[in-house]
Design a protein around this motif. Structure first.
Motif, PDB file in Angstrom:
ATOM      1  N   LYS A  81       0.833  -1.195   0.000  1.00  0.00           N
ATOM      2  CA  LYS A  81       0.000   0.000   0.000  1.00  0.00           C
ATOM      3  C   LYS A  81       0.874   1.255   0.000  1.00  0.00           C
ATOM      4  N   GLU A  82       1.972   1.226   0.747  1.00  0.00           N
ATOM      5  CA  GLU A  82       2.878   2.362   0.765  1.00  0.00           C
ATOM      6  C   GLU A  82       3.517   2.579  -0.605  1.00  0.00           C
ATOM      7  N   LYS A  83       3.858   1.469  -1.290  1.00  0.00           N
ATOM      8  CA  LYS A  83       4.429   1.574  -2.632  1.00  0.00           C
ATOM      9  C   LYS A  83       3.424   2.196  -3.604  1.00  0.00           C
ATOM     10  N   ILE A  84       2.161   1.728  -3.519  1.00  0.00           N
ATOM     11  CA  ILE A  84       1.121   2.262  -4.400  1.00  0.00           C
ATOM     12  C   ILE A  84       0.882   3.735  -4.104  1.00  0.00           C
ATOM     13  N   LYS A  85       0.865   4.075  -2.831  1.00  0.00           N
ATOM     14  CA  LYS A  85       0.673   5.470  -2.429  1.00  0.00           C
ATOM     15  C   LYS A  85       1.762   6.354  -3.017  1.00  0.00           C
ATOM     16  N   SER A  86       2.992   5.881  -2.954  1.00  0.00           N
ATOM     17  CA  SER A  86       4.116   6.640  -3.504  1.00  0.00           C
ATOM     18  C   SER A  86       4.009   6.753  -5.018  1.00  0.00           C
ATOM     19  N   ILE A  91       2.828   9.903  -9.999  1.00  0.00           N
ATOM     20  CA  ILE A  91       2.073  10.098 -11.244  1.00  0.00           C
ATOM     21  C   ILE A  91       1.369  11.445 -11.220  1.00  0.00           C
ATOM     22  N   SER A  92       0.720  11.739 -10.089  1.00  0.00           N
ATOM     23  CA  SER A  92       0.000  13.003  -9.962  1.00  0.00           C
ATOM     24  C   SER A  92       0.951  14.190 -10.105  1.00  0.00           C
ATOM     25  N   HIS A  93       2.109  14.097  -9.454  1.00  0.00           N
ATOM     26  CA  HIS A  93       3.064  15.208  -9.477  1.00  0.00           C
ATOM     27  C   HIS A  93       3.708  15.374 -10.848  1.00  0.00           C
ATOM     28  N   GLN A  94       4.118  14.260 -11.465  1.00  0.00           N
ATOM     29  CA  GLN A  94       4.861  14.317 -12.720  1.00  0.00           C
ATOM     30  C   GLN A  94       3.996  14.732 -13.904  1.00  0.00           C
ATOM     31  N   THR A  95       2.675  14.475 -13.839  1.00  0.00           N
ATOM     32  CA  THR A  95       1.806  14.806 -14.976  1.00  0.00           C
ATOM     33  C   THR A  95       1.139  16.172 -14.836  1.00  0.00           C
ATOM     34  N   LYS A  96       1.104  16.698 -13.624  1.00  0.00           N
ATOM     35  CA  LYS A  96       0.374  17.946 -13.390  1.00  0.00           C
ATOM     36  C   LYS A  96       0.966  19.108 -14.192  1.00  0.00           C
ATOM     37  N   THR A  97       2.276  19.282 -14.130  1.00  0.00           N
ATOM     38  CA  THR A  97       2.904  20.412 -14.818  1.00  0.00           C
ATOM     39  C   THR A  97       2.813  20.303 -16.343  1.00  0.00           C
ATOM     40  N   PRO A  98       3.149  19.156 -16.958  1.00  0.00           N
ATOM     41  CA  PRO A  98       3.029  19.072 -18.428  1.00  0.00           C
ATOM     42  C   PRO A  98       1.611  19.329 -18.932  1.00  0.00           C
ATOM     43  N   ILE A  99       0.613  18.809 -18.235  1.00  0.00           N
ATOM     44  CA  ILE A  99      -0.769  19.019 -18.669  1.00  0.00           C
ATOM     45  C   ILE A  99      -1.158  20.485 -18.513  1.00  0.00           C
ATOM     46  N   ALA A 100      -0.756  21.093 -17.402  1.00  0.00           N
ATOM     47  CA  ALA A 100      -1.038  22.520 -17.191  1.00  0.00           C
ATOM     48  C   ALA A 100      -0.398  23.362 -18.292  1.00  0.00           C
ATOM     49  N   ASN A 101       0.825  22.985 -18.713  1.00  0.00           N
ATOM     50  CA  ASN A 101       1.499  23.717 -19.783  1.00  0.00           C
ATOM     51  C   ASN A 101       0.772  23.549 -21.118  1.00  0.00           C
ATOM     52  N   LEU A 102       0.312  22.358 -21.395  1.00  0.00           N
ATOM     53  CA  LEU A 102      -0.446  22.115 -22.631  1.00  0.00           C
ATOM     54  C   LEU A 102      -1.695  22.995 -22.677  1.00  0.00           C
ATOM     55  N   LEU A 135      -8.965  12.850 -16.747  1.00  0.00           N
ATOM     56  CA  LEU A 135      -8.735  11.409 -16.615  1.00  0.00           C
ATOM     57  C   LEU A 135      -7.694  11.114 -15.542  1.00  0.00           C
ATOM     58  N   ILE A 136      -6.576  11.852 -15.567  1.00  0.00           N
ATOM     59  CA  ILE A 136      -5.526  11.636 -14.562  1.00  0.00           C
ATOM     60  C   ILE A 136      -6.060  11.924 -13.161  1.00  0.00           C
ATOM     61  N   ASP A 137      -6.772  13.038 -13.013  1.00  0.00           N
ATOM     62  CA  ASP A 137      -7.332  13.391 -11.702  1.00  0.00           C
ATOM     63  C   ASP A 137      -8.285  12.312 -11.205  1.00  0.00           C
ATOM     64  N   SER A 138      -9.137  11.812 -12.105  1.00  0.00           N
ATOM     65  CA  SER A 138     -10.113  10.787 -11.718  1.00  0.00           C
ATOM     66  C   SER A 138      -9.429   9.485 -11.340  1.00  0.00           C
ATOM     67  N   LEU A 139      -8.421   9.100 -12.110  1.00  0.00           N
ATOM     68  CA  LEU A 139      -7.711   7.853 -11.812  1.00  0.00           C
ATOM     69  C   LEU A 139      -6.972   7.938 -10.484  1.00  0.00           C
ATOM     70  N   VAL A 140      -6.391   9.094 -10.204  1.00  0.00           N
ATOM     71  CA  VAL A 140      -5.690   9.274  -8.924  1.00  0.00           C
ATOM     72  C   VAL A 140      -6.680   9.162  -7.765  1.00  0.00           C
TER      73      VAL A 140
END
Length: 299
Positions: A81-86, A91-102, A135-140
């Motif tokens: 569970k800790e691994k999944i949490k990390s 995923i949330s952190h790494q995708t947030k900036t590129p999507i915001a830039n797009l 989609l990313i927000d919902s999956l997270v």
């Protein structure tokens, strides 16, 4: 019967009683040891110690092995569970900036003077970026719920503030399509987690707006002995009967609405939230006339 015969019978009887008492003491000792093991296991600190198996019954021995294995399994699950949490956080952190830039650069391009064909491409890029963000927000959110990273905290409260917050959130979007949202005032209470129940209701209201071209979306409540029912009704396209059981599946989208925005995860997420609160969702629909989603929350 002579005295020796009587003595033999008495000795046999005493021996039988002694055996019964000894067996009872042994059973009591075994039950006490199992109870001790359970008490330790319930604290999450059980560990199998070295012991002489001849001093324990077969039941105690097997039970000790079982609890030891269960404790190890529990530790492994906690680590996973800790691994999944990390992973989810990454995923949330790494995708947030590129999507915001797009989204940002798409908006900037749309403000430029562009040929019609280029403008259409930029608008399509913006819509697809927004869809990816959703989609990313919902999956997270879904992953956090399913893995117990986020826990629901239902509390008894009035439904009116909850329903008003959802209506306020989607009033502008409904108005933009020429629709209206009507909320029947209520003094009914239920047991729910405000934030996550608002998320579930918002997904259903959002769907109602997407698939309704004209008319009104109404929200009302009904009180029962054990549950409170929230009805969200629309005058949209409706759902065929053979698809009504499928719409709560992850990523399910009807062929009839493939051209509409969405990724097929909103209703699945809503059901996960309501189920986690001890409630459930039902749908009644007539194609061409509209649908009613009924959310049942514990009183």
């Amino acid at each position: 019967m002579n005295k020796s015969g009587i003595m033999i019978i008495l000795l046999c009887s005493l021996a039988a009683v002694a055996v019964v008492l000894w067996e009872r003491r042994k059973v009591r000792k075994t039950m006490e040891e199992i109870e001790r093991m359970l008490d330790v296991a319930m604290t999450g600190s059980f560990s199998e110690i070295t012991f002489d198996e001849s001093q324990l019954s077969a039941l105690e021995t097997k039970f000790a092995h079982y609890l030891s294995a269960a404790e190890a399994s529990s530790r492994n699950m906690a680590q996973e569970k800790e691994k999944i949490k990390s992973l989810i956080a990454d995923i949330s952190h790494q995708t947030k900036t590129p999507i915001a830039n797009l989204l940002l650069y798409s908006e900037l391009l749309m403000e430029e003077t562009l040929p019609a064909s280029a403008k259409e491409n930029v608008e399509a890029l913006y819509k697809q970026s927004e869809k990816l963000r959703f989609l990313i927000d919902s999956l997270v959110k879904l992953s956090r719920l399913e893995n117990g990273i986020i826990s629901l905290s239902p509390q008894q409260a009035s439904l009116q503030p909850l329903l008003e917050s959802v209506v306020e959130q989607y009033a502008a979007k409904a108005s933009g399509k020429g629709l209206s949202i009507y909320l029947y005032d209520t003094d009914i209470s239920a047991t729910f987690d405000f934030k996550w129940t608002a998320e579930a209701l918002a997904n259903i209201v959002d769907n109602a707006i997407k698939y309704t071209e004209h008319g009104t979306i109404t929200i009302s409540t009904v009180s029962y002995e054990m549950f409170t029912r929230i009805d969200i009704s629309d005058t949209g396209s409706g759902i065929p009967e053979n698809e009504q059981a499928k719409i709560f599946s992850r990523f399910y989208r009807s062929n009839a609405v493939q051209e509409q925005e969405g990724v097929g995860i909103g209703l699945y997420l809503a059901r996960q939230i309501i189920s986690g609160e001890g409630g459930y969702i039902k749908v009644a629909s007539v194609p061409g006339k509209g649908s009613t989603f009924s959310i049942f929350l514990p009183k």
